[in-house]
Motif scaffolding. Structure first.
Motif, PDB file in Angstrom:
ATOM      1  N   SER A  23       0.804  -1.222   0.000  1.00  0.00           N
ATOM      2  CA  SER A  23       0.000   0.000   0.000  1.00  0.00           C
ATOM      3  C   SER A  23       0.841   1.278   0.000  1.00  0.00           C
ATOM      4  O   SER A  23       0.299   2.359  -0.237  1.00  0.00           O
ATOM      5  CB  SER A  23      -0.954   0.016   1.200  1.00  0.00           C
ATOM      6  OG  SER A  23      -0.224   0.156   2.409  1.00  0.00           O
ATOM      7  N   HIS A  24       2.149   1.165   0.252  1.00  0.00           N
ATOM      8  CA  HIS A  24       3.009   2.347   0.298  1.00  0.00           C
ATOM      9  C   HIS A  24       4.448   1.900   0.060  1.00  0.00           C
ATOM     10  O   HIS A  24       4.866   0.868   0.594  1.00  0.00           O
ATOM     11  CB  HIS A  24       2.869   3.013   1.672  1.00  0.00           C
ATOM     12  CG  HIS A  24       3.427   4.400   1.745  1.00  0.00           C
ATOM     13  ND1 HIS A  24       4.770   4.664   1.755  1.00  0.00           N
ATOM     14  CD2 HIS A  24       2.804   5.603   1.812  1.00  0.00           C
ATOM     15  CE1 HIS A  24       4.962   5.966   1.841  1.00  0.00           C
ATOM     16  NE2 HIS A  24       3.776   6.555   1.854  1.00  0.00           N
ATOM     17  N   PRO A  25       5.229   2.642  -0.728  1.00  0.00           N
ATOM     18  CA  PRO A  25       6.625   2.243  -0.978  1.00  0.00           C
ATOM     19  C   PRO A  25       7.453   2.112   0.304  1.00  0.00           C
ATOM     20  O   PRO A  25       8.331   1.252   0.394  1.00  0.00           O
ATOM     21  CB  PRO A  25       7.181   3.355  -1.867  1.00  0.00           C
ATOM     22  CG  PRO A  25       6.011   4.100  -2.381  1.00  0.00           C
ATOM     23  CD  PRO A  25       4.859   3.849  -1.459  1.00  0.00           C
ATOM     24  N   ALA A  26       7.159   2.931   1.299  1.00  0.00           N
ATOM     25  CA  ALA A  26       7.900   2.849   2.564  1.00  0.00           C
ATOM     26  C   ALA A  26       7.671   1.499   3.231  1.00  0.00           C
ATOM     27  O   ALA A  26       8.602   0.927   3.818  1.00  0.00           O
ATOM     28  CB  ALA A  26       7.477   3.976   3.504  1.00  0.00           C
ATOM     29  N   HIS A  27       6.473   0.963   3.145  1.00  0.00           N
ATOM     30  CA  HIS A  27       6.167  -0.323   3.762  1.00  0.00           C
ATOM     31  C   HIS A  27       6.969  -1.430   3.091  1.00  0.00           C
ATOM     32  O   HIS A  27       7.498  -2.313   3.765  1.00  0.00           O
ATOM     33  CB  HIS A  27       4.680  -0.651   3.653  1.00  0.00           C
ATOM     34  CG  HIS A  27       3.776   0.381   4.229  1.00  0.00           C
ATOM     35  ND1 HIS A  27       2.420   0.373   4.003  1.00  0.00           N
ATOM     36  CD2 HIS A  27       4.004   1.444   5.030  1.00  0.00           C
ATOM     37  CE1 HIS A  27       1.854   1.393   4.629  1.00  0.00           C
ATOM     38  NE2 HIS A  27       2.805   2.063   5.264  1.00  0.00           N
ATOM     39  N   LEU A  28       7.038  -1.389   1.767  1.00  0.00           N
ATOM     40  CA  LEU A  28       7.768  -2.403   1.007  1.00  0.00           C
ATOM     41  C   LEU A  28       9.234  -2.450   1.445  1.00  0.00           C
ATOM     42  O   LEU A  28       9.790  -3.525   1.670  1.00  0.00           O
ATOM     43  CB  LEU A  28       7.652  -2.107  -0.488  1.00  0.00           C
ATOM     44  CG  LEU A  28       8.099  -3.199  -1.443  1.00  0.00           C
ATOM     45  CD1 LEU A  28       7.206  -4.418  -1.326  1.00  0.00           C
ATOM     46  CD2 LEU A  28       8.082  -2.667  -2.868  1.00  0.00           C
ATOM     47  N   ILE A  29       9.836  -1.293   1.601  1.00  0.00           N
ATOM     48  CA  ILE A  29      11.242  -1.222   2.017  1.00  0.00           C
ATOM     49  C   ILE A  29      11.385  -1.636   3.481  1.00  0.00           C
ATOM     50  O   ILE A  29      12.187  -2.526   3.805  1.00  0.00           O
ATOM     51  CB  ILE A  29      11.787   0.205   1.793  1.00  0.00           C
ATOM     52  CG1 ILE A  29      11.811   0.533   0.301  1.00  0.00           C
ATOM     53  CG2 ILE A  29      13.182   0.361   2.408  1.00  0.00           C
ATOM     54  CD1 ILE A  29      11.969   2.009  -0.011  1.00  0.00           C
ATOM     55  N   ALA A  30      10.639  -1.000   4.362  1.00  0.00           N
ATOM     56  CA  ALA A  30      10.792  -1.246   5.799  1.00  0.00           C
ATOM     57  C   ALA A  30      10.519  -2.700   6.168  1.00  0.00           C
ATOM     58  O   ALA A  30      11.184  -3.250   7.051  1.00  0.00           O
ATOM     59  CB  ALA A  30       9.878  -0.322   6.599  1.00  0.00           C
ATOM     60  N   LEU A  31       9.576  -3.334   5.485  1.00  0.00           N
ATOM     61  CA  LEU A  31       9.236  -4.720   5.775  1.00  0.00           C
ATOM     62  C   LEU A  31      10.089  -5.694   4.972  1.00  0.00           C
ATOM     63  O   LEU A  31       9.748  -6.880   4.849  1.00  0.00           O
ATOM     64  CB  LEU A  31       7.744  -4.974   5.526  1.00  0.00           C
ATOM     65  CG  LEU A  31       6.781  -4.118   6.353  1.00  0.00           C
ATOM     66  CD1 LEU A  31       5.337  -4.439   6.012  1.00  0.00           C
ATOM     67  CD2 LEU A  31       7.034  -4.256   7.838  1.00  0.00           C
ATOM     68  N   GLY A  32      11.218  -5.216   4.468  1.00  0.00           N
ATOM     69  CA  GLY A  32      12.174  -6.091   3.794  1.00  0.00           C
ATOM     70  C   GLY A  32      11.591  -6.842   2.622  1.00  0.00           C
ATOM     71  O   GLY A  32      11.845  -8.027   2.447  1.00  0.00           O
ATOM     72  N   PHE A  33      10.786  -6.134   1.805  1.00  0.00           N
ATOM     73  CA  PHE A  33      10.173  -6.710   0.611  1.00  0.00           C
ATOM     74  C   PHE A  33       9.364  -7.961   0.929  1.00  0.00           C
ATOM     75  O   PHE A  33       9.302  -8.892   0.135  1.00  0.00           O
ATOM     76  CB  PHE A  33      11.233  -6.954  -0.467  1.00  0.00           C
ATOM     77  CG  PHE A  33      11.920  -5.685  -0.867  1.00  0.00           C
ATOM     78  CD1 PHE A  33      11.367  -4.842  -1.812  1.00  0.00           C
ATOM     79  CD2 PHE A  33      13.104  -5.297  -0.249  1.00  0.00           C
ATOM     80  CE1 PHE A  33      11.976  -3.644  -2.154  1.00  0.00           C
ATOM     81  CE2 PHE A  33      13.727  -4.101  -0.578  1.00  0.00           C
ATOM     82  CZ  PHE A  33      13.161  -3.266  -1.535  1.00  0.00           C
ATOM     83  N   GLY A  34       8.774  -7.982   2.114  1.00  0.00           N
ATOM     84  CA  GLY A  34       7.896  -9.069   2.525  1.00  0.00           C
ATOM     85  C   GLY A  34       8.497  -9.996   3.568  1.00  0.00           C
ATOM     86  O   GLY A  34       7.767 -10.713   4.242  1.00  0.00           O
ATOM     87  N   GLY A  49      14.391 -11.667   7.970  1.00  0.00           N
ATOM     88  CA  GLY A  49      14.919 -10.490   7.284  1.00  0.00           C
ATOM     89  C   GLY A  49      16.421 -10.550   7.129  1.00  0.00           C
ATOM     90  O   GLY A  49      16.969 -10.157   6.087  1.00  0.00           O
ATOM     91  N   THR A  50      17.118 -11.063   8.133  1.00  0.00           N
ATOM     92  CA  THR A  50      18.574 -11.206   8.056  1.00  0.00           C
ATOM     93  C   THR A  50      18.944 -12.263   7.024  1.00  0.00           C
ATOM     94  O   THR A  50      19.914 -12.093   6.274  1.00  0.00           O
ATOM     95  CB  THR A  50      19.164 -11.546   9.443  1.00  0.00           C
ATOM     96  OG1 THR A  50      18.713 -10.572  10.393  1.00  0.00           O
ATOM     97  CG2 THR A  50      20.685 -11.530   9.407  1.00  0.00           C
ATOM     98  N   LEU A  51      18.188 -13.348   6.970  1.00  0.00           N
ATOM     99  CA  LEU A  51      18.433 -14.367   5.932  1.00  0.00           C
ATOM    100  C   LEU A  51      18.196 -13.791   4.541  1.00  0.00           C
ATOM    101  O   LEU A  51      18.954 -14.072   3.599  1.00  0.00           O
ATOM    102  CB  LEU A  51      17.542 -15.596   6.168  1.00  0.00           C
ATOM    103  CG  LEU A  51      17.939 -16.481   7.343  1.00  0.00           C
ATOM    104  CD1 LEU A  51      16.846 -17.521   7.617  1.00  0.00           C
ATOM    105  CD2 LEU A  51      19.278 -17.159   7.086  1.00  0.00           C
TER     106      LEU A  51
END
Length: 183
Positions: free
Chosen positions: A25-36, A48-50
């Motif tokens: 829903s927002h580009p910031a979410h995509l980045i912050a949530l590590g692309f899922g 996220g580390t993996l």
């Protein structure tokens, strides 16, 4: 003309749970949530580390030290914005689903231990995850430095704080790796 800054909105009483719909829903979410990767129901920081490790492995043949420095530097600036916006939208000052902090910090670890084989990278992964999850000493200090109390607004300091404690965890892992190599 009113020149006073507009305050950040206060944290809502009911935090939101991130979903796939929220992610896109927002580009910031995509980045912050590590692309899922941050949507993992179990250990999102580890997942996220993996993801960071896999991405590093894919990117590494195309990267120079300058490119890594630029990617991590720009990733930090963009991540600061993305983590702040996403934390505000989730109404949680430091949501576990935000994993961009793990991604950047682990990229820094891998970049600085390269060249390193699989086992050395696995050791770096284990050390970084220990410092990030257990938060001993300086990592606990860094984690508390930018915390907000319930009901207080989530500001840019909290967005930076999301990143800061992971960079301190990375530094601690790198110091132990350096000590091990020295001995």
């Amino acid at each position: 003309m009113n020149s006073q800054p507009i305050p950040n909105p206060p944290i809502a009483t009911a935090p939101r749970k991130p979903t796939w719909r929220f992610l896109v829903s927002h580009p910031a979410h995509l980045i912050a949530l590590g692309f899922g990767s941050g949507l993992s129901p179990v250990a999102p920081g580890t997942i996220g580390t993996l993801w960071a490790w896999v991405a590093f492995t894919v990117l590494q043949p195309h990267m120079t030290d300058l490119r890594w420095a630029l990617l991590i530097g720009l990733g930090t600036l963009v991540g600061w914005w993305a983590c702040t916006v996403t934390a505000r939208h989730l109404s949680v000052a430091d949501p576990g689903a935000i994993v961009w902090d793990e991604v950047l910090a682990f990229w820094a670890v891998l970049w600085l231990v390269t060249p390193a084989g699989f086992w050395a990278q696995l050791w770096a992964f284990a050390l970084f995850r220990y410092f990030d999850a257990a938060k001993p000493g300086p990592v606990a200090w860094a984690d508390e430095l930018f915390k907000v109390r319930r009901g207080m607004p989530i500001g840019w300091a909290q967005g930076f704080g999301i990143l800061f404690d992971d960079f301190v965890a990375a530094l601690c892992a790198l110091l132990l790796i350096a000590l091990w190599r020295f001995i």
